[in-house]
Design a protein around this motif. Sequence first.
Motif, PDB file in Angstrom:
ATOM      1  N   VAL A 102       0.842  -1.202   0.000  1.00  0.00           N
ATOM      2  CA  VAL A 102       0.000   0.000   0.000  1.00  0.00           C
ATOM      3  C   VAL A 102       0.876   1.250   0.000  1.00  0.00           C
ATOM      4  O   VAL A 102       0.690   2.180  -0.791  1.00  0.00           O
ATOM      5  CB  VAL A 102      -0.930   0.019   1.235  1.00  0.00           C
ATOM      6  CG1 VAL A 102      -1.655   1.354   1.336  1.00  0.00           C
ATOM      7  CG2 VAL A 102      -1.932  -1.120   1.161  1.00  0.00           C
ATOM      8  N   GLN A 103       1.866   1.245   0.871  1.00  0.00           N
ATOM      9  CA  GLN A 103       2.776   2.378   0.994  1.00  0.00           C
ATOM     10  C   GLN A 103       3.539   2.626  -0.308  1.00  0.00           C
ATOM     11  O   GLN A 103       3.655   3.765  -0.775  1.00  0.00           O
ATOM     12  CB  GLN A 103       3.744   2.078   2.138  1.00  0.00           C
ATOM     13  CG  GLN A 103       4.714   3.176   2.465  1.00  0.00           C
ATOM     14  CD  GLN A 103       5.761   2.703   3.464  1.00  0.00           C
ATOM     15  OE1 GLN A 103       5.448   2.007   4.430  1.00  0.00           O
ATOM     16  NE2 GLN A 103       7.017   3.049   3.229  1.00  0.00           N
ATOM     17  N   GLU A 104       4.025   1.547  -0.897  1.00  0.00           N
ATOM     18  CA  GLU A 104       4.822   1.687  -2.121  1.00  0.00           C
ATOM     19  C   GLU A 104       3.974   2.235  -3.276  1.00  0.00           C
ATOM     20  O   GLU A 104       4.435   3.071  -4.055  1.00  0.00           O
ATOM     21  CB  GLU A 104       5.434   0.330  -2.516  1.00  0.00           C
ATOM     22  CG  GLU A 104       6.478   0.453  -3.631  1.00  0.00           C
ATOM     23  CD  GLU A 104       7.205  -0.861  -3.890  1.00  0.00           C
ATOM     24  OE1 GLU A 104       6.931  -1.852  -3.177  1.00  0.00           O
ATOM     25  OE2 GLU A 104       8.047  -0.887  -4.812  1.00  0.00           O
ATOM     26  N   VAL A 105       2.725   1.772  -3.350  1.00  0.00           N
ATOM     27  CA  VAL A 105       1.844   2.275  -4.405  1.00  0.00           C
ATOM     28  C   VAL A 105       1.567   3.754  -4.181  1.00  0.00           C
ATOM     29  O   VAL A 105       1.625   4.561  -5.110  1.00  0.00           O
ATOM     30  CB  VAL A 105       0.523   1.481  -4.439  1.00  0.00           C
ATOM     31  CG1 VAL A 105      -0.495   2.177  -5.318  1.00  0.00           C
ATOM     32  CG2 VAL A 105       0.781   0.071  -4.931  1.00  0.00           C
ATOM     33  N   ARG A 106       1.298   4.115  -2.931  1.00  0.00           N
ATOM     34  CA  ARG A 106       0.990   5.512  -2.616  1.00  0.00           C
ATOM     35  C   ARG A 106       2.197   6.415  -2.889  1.00  0.00           C
ATOM     36  O   ARG A 106       2.080   7.447  -3.547  1.00  0.00           O
ATOM     37  CB  ARG A 106       0.569   5.620  -1.141  1.00  0.00           C
ATOM     38  CG  ARG A 106       0.392   7.059  -0.685  1.00  0.00           C
ATOM     39  CD  ARG A 106      -0.258   7.182   0.704  1.00  0.00           C
ATOM     40  NE  ARG A 106       0.061   6.141   1.656  1.00  0.00           N
ATOM     41  CZ  ARG A 106       1.205   6.038   2.362  1.00  0.00           C
ATOM     42  NH1 ARG A 106       2.176   6.922   2.180  1.00  0.00           N
ATOM     43  NH2 ARG A 106       1.366   5.053   3.234  1.00  0.00           N
ATOM     44  N   ASP A 107       3.363   6.008  -2.425  1.00  0.00           N
ATOM     45  CA  ASP A 107       4.534   6.884  -2.478  1.00  0.00           C
ATOM     46  C   ASP A 107       5.264   6.863  -3.811  1.00  0.00           C
ATOM     47  O   ASP A 107       5.872   7.848  -4.201  1.00  0.00           O
ATOM     48  CB  ASP A 107       5.522   6.512  -1.359  1.00  0.00           C
ATOM     49  CG  ASP A 107       4.912   6.702   0.011  1.00  0.00           C
ATOM     50  OD1 ASP A 107       3.838   7.329   0.108  1.00  0.00           O
ATOM     51  OD2 ASP A 107       5.506   6.217   0.990  1.00  0.00           O
ATOM     52  N   MET A 108       5.267   5.728  -4.481  1.00  0.00           N
ATOM     53  CA  MET A 108       6.070   5.657  -5.700  1.00  0.00           C
ATOM     54  C   MET A 108       5.320   5.110  -6.911  1.00  0.00           C
ATOM     55  O   MET A 108       5.827   5.182  -8.028  1.00  0.00           O
ATOM     56  CB  MET A 108       7.314   4.800  -5.443  1.00  0.00           C
ATOM     57  CG  MET A 108       7.845   4.863  -4.002  1.00  0.00           C
ATOM     58  SD  MET A 108       9.540   4.357  -3.857  1.00  0.00           S
ATOM     59  CE  MET A 108       9.472   2.664  -4.407  1.00  0.00           C
ATOM     60  N   GLY A 109       4.130   4.567  -6.670  1.00  0.00           N
ATOM     61  CA  GLY A 109       3.358   4.068  -7.802  1.00  0.00           C
ATOM     62  C   GLY A 109       4.011   2.929  -8.561  1.00  0.00           C
ATOM     63  O   GLY A 109       3.748   2.742  -9.745  1.00  0.00           O
ATOM     64  N   THR A 110       4.871   2.154  -7.916  1.00  0.00           N
ATOM     65  CA  THR A 110       5.489   1.002  -8.575  1.00  0.00           C
ATOM     66  C   THR A 110       4.425   0.152  -9.268  1.00  0.00           C
ATOM     67  O   THR A 110       3.495  -0.319  -8.615  1.00  0.00           O
ATOM     68  CB  THR A 110       6.217   0.127  -7.537  1.00  0.00           C
ATOM     69  OG1 THR A 110       7.004   0.963  -6.693  1.00  0.00           O
ATOM     70  CG2 THR A 110       7.096  -0.901  -8.216  1.00  0.00           C
TER      71      THR A 110
END
Lengths: 191, 191
Positions: A102-110
């Motif tokens: 969730v964090q990675e999608v929010r912060d970097m959109g991987t």
Amino acid sequence: MSIDRRKLIVDAATQSFALYGYKATTMDQVAKLAGVGKGTIYTFFTTKEELFDEIMNSLIQDMKRVADQEYDPGRTFFDNLSRILSRMLDYREKHQLAHKMVQEVRDMGTPKATEGLNRIERALLGYIEVKIGTAVEKGELKPCDPGLTAFILVKLYFALATEWPKSNEPLDKESMTDIFRSYLMDGIAPQ
Amino acid sequence: MSIDRRKLIVDAATQSFALYGYKATTMDQVAKLAGVGKGTIYTFFTTKEELFDEIMNSLIQDMKRVADQEYDPGRTFFDNLSRILSRMLDYREKHQLAHKMVQEVRDMGTPKATEGLNRIERALLGYIEVKIGTAVEKGELKPCDPGLTAFILVKLYFALATEWPKSNEPLDKESMTDIFRSYLMDGIAPQ
DNA sequence: GAGTGACCGAAAATGGTTTTTGGTCAATCA
DNA sequence: TGATTGACCAAAAACCATTTTCGGTCACTC
């Protein structure tokens, strides 16, 4: 029989994905963590993506297990529904790997992490869809399109749980259940 | 009386924001388009943000005008609601500036454009909230929290209109109205 | 023949340089 | 003399050449 290298790899990768996210975990790191050569990973998985996919499968399976645990056939459909959805929200927050995604999608959109979250959502929709089908059969719900109904219920629950608090007082679990009951069970037409 | 420089500036800026988005319009460009010196802009607006804010105000006012146009007191609450929401969705797609904002937020996440879209959403929620208040007074709806109800109705409509088609057949306007009526007016409890 | 890690090309990070841009203000009108 | 202007400034962004990192391979080892 020698140690199960495949499991070593999957465990190491799971830990690394949970700790650093998809993008930031390197195959070298996974190999070192697992205590195997990098080449060995590629005898079990053809790409990093495939390794990740397998781990996501396990995650989804685990979430399904947790959801099943929450389900109680003695209770009403809406009671079970809101308890399961609440539990899933909680899972996403507390489970290290899910949380990191969730964090990675929010912060970097991987992209790969986004795909993973989408798979989780689709799995959840499918799960609820089945429960709706059962509820309709048991006469607990009017006949309806289970896919569409699942979509409405899940989207609404998540919107109320995550977006509503951005500009309003958060709703506790009981209010959520009440809202679901009054808006969706009974409807807001008078009488 | 000399030409209205303020209007020249606002018109030029509106055109530029609509054409290139917030980030890509420069104050030099606006000045040139308006045919005034850059300093002149700063006699009317202290920052680029303030200029943008004023233009967003006009946009919101215009959307409100369009929504009012769609409202017909002779029709039922849900009929008006789904026609207004459908019209607003259409507006966001067709109106050059609104459309550019959506695109800029999606593609680049420009903070100021995001803020603009949020303001539009808040305005829409406020607008619907008032309509709900009226409907409750007229006895067309059960008593309910108008803010919460507006949130539920708008969120659900937008989810059905924009997210549902990502993995399903899109729903036409009539289906949307039907769904709203059957799920939210009547509820999905049997009888 | 299962396992490894040096190696490869492509992609991404780095960092120093140049360009752009929001905003100012002394000079210039009218 | 007050409105208007555009050269000017510092800060942020864009650029770009260089270096580093990383997914994936494969000749070699045990």
